[in-house]
Write an enzyme that holds these catalytic residues in place. Structure first.
Site, mmCIF file in Angstrom:
data_model
loop_
_atom_site.group_PDB
_atom_site.id
_atom_site.type_symbol
_atom_site.label_atom_id
_atom_site.label_comp_id
_atom_site.label_asym_id
_atom_site.label_seq_id
_atom_site.Cartn_x
_atom_site.Cartn_y
_atom_site.Cartn_z
ATOM 1 N N THR A 43 4.905 7.286 2.229
ATOM 2 C CA THR A 43 5.055 7.107 0.785
ATOM 3 C C THR A 43 3.772 7.495 0.048
ATOM 4 O O THR A 43 3.829 8.101 -1.019
ATOM 5 C CB THR A 43 5.476 5.652 0.468
ATOM 6 O OG1 THR A 43 6.705 5.399 1.156
ATOM 7 C CG2 THR A 43 5.708 5.445 -1.015
ATOM 8 N N GLU A 109 12.364 6.725 1.171
ATOM 9 C CA GLU A 109 13.212 5.936 2.083
ATOM 10 C C GLU A 109 14.534 6.664 2.356
ATOM 11 O O GLU A 109 15.616 6.066 2.369
ATOM 12 C CB GLU A 109 13.474 4.536 1.511
ATOM 13 C CG GLU A 109 12.229 3.707 1.278
ATOM 14 C CD GLU A 109 11.533 3.229 2.559
ATOM 15 O OE1 GLU A 109 12.054 3.460 3.681
ATOM 16 O OE2 GLU A 109 10.452 2.639 2.436
ATOM 17 N N CYS A 200 2.576 2.428 24.714
ATOM 18 C CA CYS A 200 2.698 0.987 24.451
ATOM 19 C C CYS A 200 4.143 0.614 24.142
ATOM 20 O O CYS A 200 4.629 -0.427 24.562
ATOM 21 C CB CYS A 200 1.783 0.575 23.303
ATOM 22 S SG CYS A 200 0.039 0.751 23.713
#
Ligand code: ZN
Length: 209
Positions: A43, A109, A200
Site C-alpha cells: 500500500t 486490497e 520458516c
C-alpha cells in the site's frame, strides 16, 4: 571493494518497471501490479505512485473493496498510516461505473475483489488509463489469492515487494496467520499475521500438520 558494493546496491535499486518506451507514440493505458505478503509495503508503494501522479497534475481515482474497512471508511491507509482518499466499492464492475474522466486508477486490497476485476482492469487500460493494482499474492495457506494471479498475467508491469521474516530476518513472502480462526478473509491486523520467509513458513507448517 567498497566502490563495487556501492555499484551493486545502486543497480539493484533501479526499478525494472520504468523501462522507457523507445517509440514516439503517445502514452496509452497499461496495468501495473504491486504484490507481496502482509507488511511488505504494497500500500505504501501504491500511495507513492498515486501521490507522484497527483504531483504531475494527473487525475487520480482510487478504489478499494468494501470489506477493507480496518482503519478508515473512505481512505486507503497503509500500516504506517499514510492515507489517500478512496472509494469503497461492493464489486469490481462498480469501478467502471464510478470511474470518471481520469488518467490513473488505483485499486488496493485487490485480492478481496471478484474475478470480474481482471476484465475491469483490462477495460480501463484499453481506454488509455494507467491502472495500478495492489494486493496480497498469497493467502495464509500460501495459495494464490483471488484475482491476483490472473492480474499478474495480464499486467505489463509486476512488482513483488517483500516483508522481513519475523523469525530470522530474511526477506519474507508468506503471511503466517497467528490466530487459528478458519475464515479465509481475515483482515490484516498486526496481531493476526506475521510475515515469514519460505524456510520458516515451511518449518512451521510441518510442525502444525
Ligand atoms: Zn525466516
Amino acid at each position: 571493494m567498497f566502490f563495487n558494493c556501492k555499484i551493486t546496491f545502486f543497480v539493484q535499486l533501479i526499478p525494472m518497471f520504468l523501462e522507457k518506451d523507445l517509440s514516439n507514440k503517445p502514452q496509452k493505458g497499461w496495468i501495473e501490479v504491486i504484490c507481496g505478503s502482509m507488511f511488505s509495503g504494497k500500500t505504501e508503494e501504491l500511495i507513492r505512485r498515486l501521490t507522484r501522479a497527483k504531483i504531475a497534475r494527473q487525475r487520480v481515482e482510487i478504489f478499494k473493496p468494501v470489506i477493507d474497512i480496518r482503519y478508515s471508511e473512505n481512505e486507503v491507509v497503509s500500516h504506517n498510516e499514510n492515507a489517500i482518499r478512496s472509494t469503497p466499492v461492493e464489486t469490481a464492475s462498480n469501478i467502471i461505473l464510478l470511474t470518471g474522466n481520469v488518467d490513473v486508477v488505483g485499486i488496493d486490497e485487490a485480492q478481496f475483489f471478484d474475478n470480474g476485476l481482471i476484465e475491469v482492469c483490462n477495460k480501463l487500460a484499453n481506454m488509455g488509463i494507467r491502472v495500478i493494482v495492489a494486493g496480497l499474492d498469497m493467502d495464509f495457506q500460501g495459495k494464490p489469492f483471488g484475482p491476483m494471479p490472473q492480474l499478474m498475467c495480464v499486467a505489463e508491469y509486476v512488482t513483488k515487494v517483500h516483508a522481513i521474516c519475523m523469525r530470522c530476518g530474511s526477506l519474507a513472502n508468506f503471511s503466517h496467520r497467528l490466530s487459528d480462526r478458519e475464515k479465509l478473509v481475515l483482515l490484516g491486523e498486526k496481531n493476526d499475521y506475521e510475515p515469514l520467509c519460505r524456510e520458516c513458513y515451511f518449518e512451521l507448517s510441518k510442525k502444525q500438520r
